[in-house]
Design a protein around this motif. Sequence first.
Motif, PDB file in Angstrom:
ATOM      1  N   PRO A  83       0.797  -1.235   0.000  1.00 25.35           N
ATOM      2  CA  PRO A  83       0.000   0.000   0.000  1.00 25.35           C
ATOM      3  C   PRO A  83       0.830   1.287   0.000  1.00 25.35           C
ATOM      4  CG  PRO A  83      -0.973  -1.612   1.482  1.00 25.35           C
ATOM      5  CD  PRO A  83       0.317  -2.199   1.022  1.00 25.35           C
ATOM      6  N   ALA A  84       1.915   1.315   0.759  1.00 27.00           N
ATOM      7  CA  ALA A  84       2.699   2.553   0.859  1.00 27.00           C
ATOM      8  C   ALA A  84       3.289   2.951  -0.491  1.00 27.00           C
ATOM      9  CB  ALA A  84       3.805   2.389   1.898  1.00 27.00           C
ATOM     10  N   THR A  85       3.887   1.996  -1.191  1.00 23.18           N
ATOM     11  CA  THR A  85       4.484   2.307  -2.490  1.00 23.18           C
ATOM     12  C   THR A  85       3.449   2.305  -3.607  1.00 23.18           C
ATOM     13  OG1 THR A  85       5.131  -0.040  -2.600  1.00 23.18           O
ATOM     14  CG2 THR A  85       6.823   1.548  -1.933  1.00 23.18           C
ATOM     15  N   ARG A  86       2.344   1.590  -3.417  1.00 22.68           N
ATOM     16  CA  ARG A  86       1.281   1.624  -4.427  1.00 22.68           C
ATOM     17  C   ARG A  86       0.710   3.034  -4.544  1.00 22.68           C
ATOM     18  NH1 ARG A  86      -2.461  -1.667  -7.096  1.00 22.68           N
ATOM     19  NH2 ARG A  86      -3.707  -0.238  -8.373  1.00 22.68           N
ATOM     20  N   ALA A  87       0.676   3.754  -3.415  1.00 19.87           N
ATOM     21  CA  ALA A  87       0.200   5.142  -3.462  1.00 19.87           C
ATOM     22  C   ALA A  87       1.100   5.992  -4.353  1.00 19.87           C
ATOM     23  CB  ALA A  87       0.138   5.720  -2.055  1.00 19.87           C
ATOM     24  N   LEU A  88       2.410   5.697  -4.331  1.00 22.84           N
ATOM     25  CA  LEU A  88       3.333   6.420  -5.213  1.00 22.84           C
ATOM     26  C   LEU A  88       3.055   6.083  -6.673  1.00 22.84           C
ATOM     27  CD1 LEU A  88       6.661   5.977  -3.187  1.00 22.84           C
ATOM     28  CD2 LEU A  88       5.174   7.988  -3.270  1.00 22.84           C
ATOM     29  N   ASP A 136       0.918   7.451 -11.899  1.00 20.49           N
ATOM     30  CA  ASP A 136      -0.020   7.105 -12.973  1.00 20.49           C
ATOM     31  C   ASP A 136      -0.916   8.286 -13.321  1.00 20.49           C
ATOM     32  OD1 ASP A 136       0.705   4.541 -13.649  1.00 20.49           O
ATOM     33  OD2 ASP A 136      -0.676   3.576 -12.258  1.00 20.49           O
ATOM     34  N   ALA A 137      -1.506   8.901 -12.295  1.00 21.15           N
ATOM     35  CA  ALA A 137      -2.432  10.012 -12.530  1.00 21.15           C
ATOM     36  C   ALA A 137      -1.713  11.198 -13.157  1.00 21.15           C
ATOM     37  CB  ALA A 137      -3.095  10.422 -11.222  1.00 21.15           C
ATOM     38  N   TRP A 138      -0.516  11.482 -12.681  1.00 25.88           N
ATOM     39  CA  TRP A 138       0.248  12.625 -13.206  1.00 25.88           C
ATOM     40  C   TRP A 138       0.587  12.415 -14.670  1.00 25.88           C
ATOM     41  CZ3 TRP A 138       5.617  12.737 -14.578  1.00 25.88           C
ATOM     42  CH2 TRP A 138       6.072  14.015 -14.931  1.00 25.88           C
TER      43      TRP A 138
END
Length: 253
Positions: free
Chosen positions: A31-36, A41-43
């Motif tokens: 979860p911690a790195t998935r947020a990165l 992805d969004a950017w």
Amino acid sequence: MHARIPHPWNPRGLIAAYAIAALLVLSYSVPATRALWDGLDAWIALDLNALVRTSHAEQLFWASANLRVFDYVAALVLFGVLGIYVVAGRNAPRAERVARTALIVVTLVVLVGLTREWLFTDVRRASPSLVLQPFTRLSAQVGFHVKDHSARSFPGDHATVVATFTFLVWCLAGRRYGLVSLVLATCCVLPRLVAGAHWFSDVLIGGVVTALLTVPLVVFTPVHRLAVAALLRLHAAGAAMRGRVSEDRRHPR
């Protein structure tokens, strides 16, 4: 000229490939790195989609690049790289270059077919065009159907194919052809990213990891040498048969 045949076993290559694949998958799963990853992805999706936000010419260009005919053109160009390798390659005699090219094509078809059935089949993820706002949908801006969305965008099909192709070409045809294939592969996946049909991680985690998991089983083990040797024997047998037929025609009994 002597062929520079890859060593039948390359344990360091295997370890490096699987280590990179494991790190990428782990970073995508925790979860911690998935947020990165989600932020990246969004950017990237919004930044690339900005190319088609206001310019109709850009919309037409990128929409055209997402048509099925572009896929066929891209395939012809990629296989053209193999054709040039057969004609002008320097890392092996002509017959072996033909055998390596045949191995690349067969391996590509087999590996891509297998990975579609076995890898990442349970991952469900909607494409950026269905998730992000505001987002310019090319299909709403041009007068023809465009591949700009997917309810199951992971992994990217184009990315899986071109990553597998590039890895095979790099290892069996040489770095020069691998670099050309890498540039062409980037051109193949970029239209889907601009249109919002795939996330960047669909390409890197889905496509590249798939190649890292499958191609080393061929190029870093004796499989490639055994396959090339078998193809060369078939080529020699065919040449001998053609020679006998030609001799019989010149000197009929």
